[in-house]
Design a protein around this motif. Structure first.
Motif, PDB file in Angstrom:
ATOM      1  N   HIS B  38     -16.389  -2.628   3.924  1.00 53.31           N
ATOM      2  CA  HIS B  38     -15.350  -1.628   3.706  1.00 53.31           C
ATOM      3  C   HIS B  38     -15.214  -0.680   4.892  1.00 53.31           C
ATOM      4  O   HIS B  38     -14.131  -0.266   5.241  1.00 53.31           O
ATOM      5  N   VAL B 100      -7.975   4.300   5.677  1.00 55.09           N
ATOM      6  CA  VAL B 100      -6.705   4.293   4.941  1.00 55.09           C
ATOM      7  C   VAL B 100      -5.778   5.382   5.470  1.00 55.09           C
ATOM      8  O   VAL B 100      -4.574   5.161   5.664  1.00 55.09           O
ATOM      9  N   SER B 104      -2.082   4.939   7.188  1.00 57.72           N
ATOM     10  CA  SER B 104      -0.834   5.540   6.722  1.00 57.72           C
ATOM     11  C   SER B 104      -0.242   6.511   7.744  1.00 57.72           C
ATOM     12  O   SER B 104       0.956   6.733   7.739  1.00 57.72           O
ATOM     13  N   ASP B 115      -3.740  -4.615   1.607  1.00 55.27           N
ATOM     14  CA  ASP B 115      -4.085  -5.670   0.647  1.00 55.27           C
ATOM     15  C   ASP B 115      -4.688  -6.851   1.382  1.00 55.27           C
ATOM     16  O   ASP B 115      -5.657  -7.456   0.953  1.00 55.27           O
ATOM     17  N   LEU B 118      -8.205  -6.371   2.550  1.00 57.36           N
ATOM     18  CA  LEU B 118      -9.187  -6.405   1.469  1.00 57.36           C
ATOM     19  C   LEU B 118      -9.296  -7.770   0.821  1.00 57.36           C
ATOM     20  O   LEU B 118     -10.381  -8.269   0.573  1.00 57.36           O
ATOM     21  N   TYR B 119      -8.165  -8.358   0.521  1.00 59.75           N
ATOM     22  CA  TYR B 119      -8.206  -9.647  -0.165  1.00 59.75           C
ATOM     23  C   TYR B 119      -8.311 -10.782   0.834  1.00 59.75           C
ATOM     24  O   TYR B 119      -9.030 -11.729   0.634  1.00 59.75           O
ATOM     25  N   ILE B 205     -13.794  -9.597  -0.140  1.00 58.55           N
ATOM     26  CA  ILE B 205     -14.497  -9.908  -1.385  1.00 58.55           C
ATOM     27  C   ILE B 205     -15.287 -11.199  -1.257  1.00 58.55           C
ATOM     28  O   ILE B 205     -16.427 -11.308  -1.719  1.00 58.55           O
TER      29      ILE B 205
END
Lengths: 307, 292
Positions: B38, B100, B104, B115, B118-119, B205
């Motif tokens: 992360h 994050v 942004s 997304d 992370l995915y 993940i």
């Protein structure tokens, strides 16, 4: 945009209210989790909620927050039971058990998510919102839900304060005087699960873990007393909720969740630096004063010898 | 051909992660993998902002640097009296939040999808091919992950004894003159490099799952470190094969099914492991009772 108009905006008021209450309740619960060395439980449980939310959507076919909460709570309870079972019945340690449950549940959740995406004409936008958090779009009803549940959670912590205290510091003794420790343990997990589930909506999966951990660790720096720590941790949480929401509504384009977490982190860093006794500054001062005393002492000795 | 590439990438990610996972599980640091995967986010974003390119090597460098910073911060707070798990939690969530916010803030410049980071999506990895002299030489991910796999094998193979002793008995290792802290950071840099090399193509993940689950499963099956490493590699290859097949049948996320399969294998080992399985232990206890 000036400050006063910000506070008079009812929408901002709601969001401020919601994130402060959320911070308060997760700070209070987080301090127990910290003392029981279960800080990362929040991380595991917030990931584990995904399959529950997906299944709730698949079964009911609606995007109702209420069903999502129920699904997530059931998945969370299942995850805590599984973590407990693995650590009690095998040689796997708690950290690995947490990691296994986190990844496997989340993996299953992603599989279910893709199933939903493929089956129901891509009508799942609410689902990933639910997981990544959308504090800025909280409405009255969400805030009511968060406020109600947080109040209940804080009240329960207050009611069971003595039991939780005993369980955190000396579980063996708690068992000895006849407290149902396994039941209490599960009960505390239920509180964590509930806090995580209402928090996910506001700040998202990854950052919900921070709300449970960071205020509690920061509070630990200031005190050696549990009740002071719990109150402080709650206040830190509430303040971070307040500050994060405020900054994100003043600056365009910044998401609320990460800012809440960063406010909590700033509080943590301040605590690390300036806390009395345990802080870095206090420790260095102590070291210097000890050194000086030692110097004085040796100087004195030298003088006495030379006399 | 794509089937082959996807399975190969999955197996390579699995093998390179599970070698390191064995040491992390034994050192009770499984969640470090989760933390690093992360916290590299701000490293990737900063590397991208500075270099302006999505060149994997630059990003990998940035991410590996932040990975080391993560480990250093965790260790620092731990030494100042914060519990291990809590200091992991504080550090990685803070860094992730920074990432994050950076995304942004520079959302127009940064072509990174949260997304996707992370995915990840292993299904698209085969199309992102590497070219040398106009000739396609296979997917980029295969080369990236393959290189990190070779690096892990090389480093762990060279210093196997040192890693082993400092894992099981750090005090003994220190007294033998092994630089325990150095090997700690070496292991951690391997973890960050493999995490970064893998997750661009397969998602965080799957990386975290492959670090923890096969190693923990192998831990239930054997008492020997060398066997544990081999078993965990085999398990991760089996899971990527089976996981791909299940994903093919269900038309679901490939990374998700691969992790789910490792979970199923873990449950099987938890109950039926010949030495440490729950059912086996129960059964042998019953047998002893009957004999008495």
């Amino acid at each position: 945009m000036n400050w006063l108009s910000l506070f008079s905006d009812p929408n901002t008021q709601w969001i401020l209210m919601g994130s402060m209450l959320l911070g308060l309740c997760s700070g209070v619960i987080g301090s127990f989790a910290y003392l029981r060395k279960q800080s990362l439980m929040g991380d595991a449980l917030s990931h584990a909620a995904l399959p529950g939310v997906c299944l709730a959507y698949m079964v009911t076919g609606t995007k109702s927050i209420f069903f999502f909460l129920i699904g997530a709570i059931i998945a969370g309870i299942l995850a805590t039971v599984a973590i407990g079972y693995i650590t009690r019945n095998s040689r796997i340690k708690q950290d690995s058990a947490l990691g296994i449950i986190l990844t496997v549940f989340f993996g299953v959740g992603i599989v279910l998510l893709t199933q939903i995406q493929h089956s129901s004409s891509g009508n799942q936008s609410g689902l990933d919102k639910f997981l990544f958090g959308h504090a800025a779009s909280m409405i009255k009803l969400d805030v009511y839900t968060i406020a109600g549940i947080s109040a209940v959670l804080v009240a329960l912590c207050f009611l069971f304060f003595k039991e939780f205290k005993l369980l955190s510091f000396d579980p063996g003794f708690a068992k000895g005087i006849g407290l149902p420790t396994i039941l209490l343990d599960q009960f505390m997990m239920l509180l964590i699960v509930t806090a995580v589930v209402i928090g996910i909506q506001a700040v998202g999966v990854v950052l919900m873990a921070a709300l449970l951990i960071t205020p509690a660790v920061a509070a630990r720096y200031w005190t050696e007393k549990l009740h002071v720590m719990v109150i402080l941790s709650g206040l830190f949480g509430a303040f971070s909720g307040f500050a994060g929401t405020l900054v994100s509504s003043m600056v365009n384009n910044l998401p609320t969740g990460p800012l809440i977490v960063l406010s909590a982190t700033v509080l943590f860093i301040i605590s690390v630096l300036v806390a009395p006794n345990r802080g870095v500054l206090a420790k260095t001062r102590l070291r210097f004063s000890v050194k000086n005393e030692h110097k004085l002492f040796t100087n004195k000795q030298v003088k006495e010898k030379s006399l | 051909m794509n089937h082959f590439w996807i399975i190969l990438i999955g197996a390579l990610v699995g093998s390179s992660c599970s070698i390191l996972g064995c040491f992390l599980v034994l050192r009770k640091m499984s969640m470090i993998g989760d933390a690093i995967s992360h916290s590299v986010l701000p490293g990737i974003v900063i590397a991208f902002l500075i270099s302006g390119s999505r060149e994997s090597l630059v990003m990998m460098f940035g991410a590996a640097a932040i990975g080391l910073v993560t480990v250093f911060l965790i260790q620092m707070f731990q030494n100042s009296g914060v519990q291990a798990d809590a200091s992991i939690g504080v550090v990685f969530t803070a860094l992730f939040a920074v990432g994050v916010v950076l995304i942004s803030l520079y959302t127009r410049q940064v072509d990174l999808d949260l997304d996707c980071v992370l995915y990840g999506e292993i299904a698209y990895a085969p199309w992102d091919t590497l070219h040398i002299g106009g000739q396609s030489i296979g997917p980029k991910a295969v080369w990236g992950v393959g290189a990190s796999f070779l690096l892990n094998i090389l480093v762990i193979g060279l210093f196997y004894k040192q890693f082993k002793i400092s894992t099981f008995d750090p005090a003994l290792a220190a007294s033998l003159g092994i630089p325990v802290v150095f090997f700690h950071y070496l292991l951690m840099s391997l973890v960050s490099i493999s995490t970064v090399a893998s997750f661009e193509s397969v998602g965080a993940i799957l990386v975290v799952g492959m670090i923890i689950v096969p190693a923990a499963t192998a831990y239930l099956l054997t008492d020997k470190l060398s066997r544990m490493i081999i078993i965990s590699i085999v398990l991760s290859i089996v899971s990527s094969l089976l996981g791909y097949y299940v994903a093919y049948l269900l038309d679901a996320s490939i990374g998700g099914t691969m992790v789910a399969v490792t979970g199923v294998l873990f449950i099987v080992a938890l109950f039926f492991s010949p030495k440490h399985g729950v059912l086996i232990k129960k059964w042998s206890r019953k047998k002893v009772l009957q004999q008495n």
